[in-house]
Design an enzyme around this catalytic site. Structure first.
Site, PDB file in Angstrom:
ATOM      1  N   GLY A  83       0.787  -1.224   0.000  1.00  0.00           N
ATOM      2  CA  GLY A  83       0.000   0.000   0.000  1.00  0.00           C
ATOM      3  C   GLY A  83       0.817   1.272   0.000  1.00  0.00           C
ATOM      4  N   ASP A 115      -2.683   7.443   1.599  1.00  0.00           N
ATOM      5  CA  ASP A 115      -1.899   8.324   0.729  1.00  0.00           C
ATOM      6  C   ASP A 115      -0.599   7.684   0.257  1.00  0.00           C
ATOM      7  OD1 ASP A 115      -0.255   8.408   2.973  1.00  0.00           O
ATOM      8  OD2 ASP A 115      -0.800  10.453   3.535  1.00  0.00           O
ATOM      9  N   ASP A 244       1.058 -11.354   6.553  1.00  0.00           N
ATOM     10  CA  ASP A 244       1.588 -10.545   5.460  1.00  0.00           C
ATOM     11  C   ASP A 244       2.871  -9.828   5.857  1.00  0.00           C
ATOM     12  OD1 ASP A 244      -0.622  -9.168   7.004  1.00  0.00           O
ATOM     13  OD2 ASP A 244       0.300  -7.419   6.080  1.00  0.00           O
ATOM     14  N   ASN A 245       3.265  -9.935   7.129  1.00  0.00           N
ATOM     15  CA  ASN A 245       4.527  -9.360   7.590  1.00  0.00           C
ATOM     16  C   ASN A 245       5.587 -10.428   7.843  1.00  0.00           C
ATOM     17  OD1 ASN A 245       3.355  -6.820   7.562  1.00  0.00           O
ATOM     18  ND2 ASN A 245       2.821  -6.858   9.726  1.00  0.00           N
ATOM     19  N   ASP A 254       9.081  -5.755   7.899  1.00  0.00           N
ATOM     20  CA  ASP A 254       7.935  -4.864   8.099  1.00  0.00           C
ATOM     21  C   ASP A 254       7.810  -4.400   9.551  1.00  0.00           C
ATOM     22  OD1 ASP A 254       7.067  -4.476   5.574  1.00  0.00           O
ATOM     23  OD2 ASP A 254       5.309  -5.743   5.695  1.00  0.00           O
TER      24      ASP A 254
END
EC number: 2.7.7.-
Length: 483
Positions: A83, A115, A244-245, A254
């Site tokens: 992301g 963002d 996911d880490n 991460d």
């Protein structure tokens, strides 16, 4: 920086191409020459600064964000992905290739209305911990640099954007396999494609067949167990062990609300978003196995269940064996029999000592460092003065002396302890002080802290204050996931 694009070229359905957004007024906040040497970069040039900040295109770069899913705090999220991280490509170095990723490079298709930016404080923390863990001999991804800017971003308040330039031998996570295990996404063909790529890139000694798949998963289990054994031995809490880490290579990955233990506390929670303590320090070994079980479920379409179960059954053995190896070295238990890898007597001795540390509210790192001043043959241990529960310590120390036995060369024994038990770790309060200084335009404290952490086992008497226990405000700081 010479780049190749194996992932980009061979796995076109496993990412989205996306280009970084430039940040205004880019400038170097931190640089690791040790990491730069991995990819044959000699100096932090202006051209490299412009390229890594998104203000100029890097020659031969492909720019992409990977897609994956994962279990976050125990619940499955069917689509995640990079992301706020954009991979440039694989930089070729003297000993292999490293993914180069711009963490905070701007929005991607997987930003989920975010963002795509990282704030300076999180970028600095990731840089420091990546390089600090490496110097502590903990398997980890690396950080080349932090690039600051004057671009405003909003979190709880207005902050400035920054980019951490991350180096990883691979960005493939447990979550990649979870994403592609679903039939609508092409499983098992896509799973097999991803697995074959992973083996060819990172396990070239293995074959892409049933025997190779079994050996590969067995290695993933062992590498994950060893990584977490390192965390437990060094007193490190990751804080967000979502699948996911989790790196498929067993590298620490991460970093968010991480922390090293200050005062030893078995159930220490470092993440403000984890009030129930799912990822507390003491829970990390169990969560490692739970995550590997989720990975095994994802791999079930292409790896025999008996092979997956056999590998998972080795997790605890691998973790305990490596933890014992590390902790015996820390405590100076050097007389180890070949058949004593899982000796419960040693586990009890180590556990008894950590229990004493918690009961007496002792600093984990500093207490272990004191073993470098210890004469294990003396009746009057220099450690004793640190304990309130003297009877408890005396009982433990008698058992300890019996286990260690006669030390023939005490000076050498002490020297060996100081090579294993660090004097300096990245305490959260030190990172926070450096971040505040950067916010005020002063980079000197950050660079000094980085310098100290490059030699964590050395005495460095001019930096003794960096080894102090935190002040009251800095004890057991709990961080948020905000970035």
């Amino acid at each position: 920086m010479q780049l190749k694009q194996d992932f980009f070229e061979q796995l076109p359905e496993f990412y989205s191409q996306v280009f970084p957004l430039a940040i205004s007024n880019p400038h170097w906040l931190a640089w690791s020459q040790d990491a730069a040497d991995l990819i044959a970069i000699e100096t932090p040039s202006e051209a490299l600064l412009q390229g890594l900040s998104g203000n100029a295109k890097i020659p031969d770069a492909s720019y992409y964000a990977q897609v994956y899913s994962g279990h976050q705090f125990g619940g499955y999220s069917p689509q995640l992905g990079d992301g706020r991280s954009i991979i440039v490509g694989e930089a070729i170095g003297p000993q292999g290739a490293w993914d180069v990723a711009l963490k905070g490079g701007g929005p991607t298709p997987y930003s989920r209305h975010g963002d795509g930016r990282a704030v300076m404080r999180s970028a600095v923390r990731e840089f420091l911990i990546s390089e600090a863990l490496h110097q502590l001999h903990v398997p980890t991804t690396r950080a080349l640099a932090v690039i600051g800017s004057d671009l405003p971003v909003w979190r709880e308040t207005q902050e400035t954007a920054a980019i951490t330039v991350r180096l990883a031998k691979s960005h493939i996570r447990f979550g990649h396999f979870e994403f592609f295990c679903h039939s609508e996404r092409g499983a098992p063909d896509k799973l097999k494609q991803l697995l074959n790529f992973t083996i060819k890139q990172h396990y070239p000694q293995l074959t892409c067949d049933a025997a190779g798949y079994k050996a590969w998963f067995t290695q993933v289990v062992a590498d994950t167990a060893k990584m977490i054994a390192h965390w437990q031995a060094i007193g490190f809490a990751h804080g967000v062990m979502n699948t996911d880490n989790m790196s498929i290579l067993g590298d620490s990955f991460d970093f968010g609300p991480f922390a090293f233990l200050d005062t030893f506390k078995e159930d220490f929670i470092c993440n403000h978003s984890d009030p129930e303590g799912r990822y507390a320090f003491s829970q990390q070994p169990g969560i490692g196995l739970w995550n590997l079980q989720r990975l095994a479920q994802a791999l079930a379409p292409i790896i025999a269940s008996d092979d997956l179960i056999a590998a998972l059954n080795q997790y605890q053995v691998e973790l305990v064996q490596h933890y014992l190896y590390l902790m015996r070295a820390k405590l100076g238990i050097t007389d180890v029999r070949e058949d004593s890898a899982l000796d419960e007597t040693d586990l009890e001795l180590i556990g008894g000592f950590t229990t004493l540390m918690e009961r007496n509210q002792l600093d984990y790192t500093n207490t272990l460092r004191r073993f470098g001043q210890l004469d294990p043959d003396s009746k009057h241990s220099s450690l004793r003065d640190d304990f309130i529960d003297l009877n408890g310590f005396d009982t433990w120390f008698t058992r300890y002396q019996a286990r260690v036995g006669k030390v023939l060369d005490v000076a050498q024994w002490q020297l060996e302890r100081n090579k294993i038990n660090p004097k300096y770790i990245l305490r959260n309060y030190l990172a926070q002080e450096a971040i505040i200084a950067v916010e005020e335009g002063n980079l000197a404290p950050l660079h000094q802290l980085q310098q100290v952490l490059q030699n964590p086992f050395a005495e460095q008497p001019e930096f003794d204050e960096f080894a102090n226990r935190p002040p009251d405000w800095g004890q057991g700081l709990i961080m948020s996931c905000s970035s």
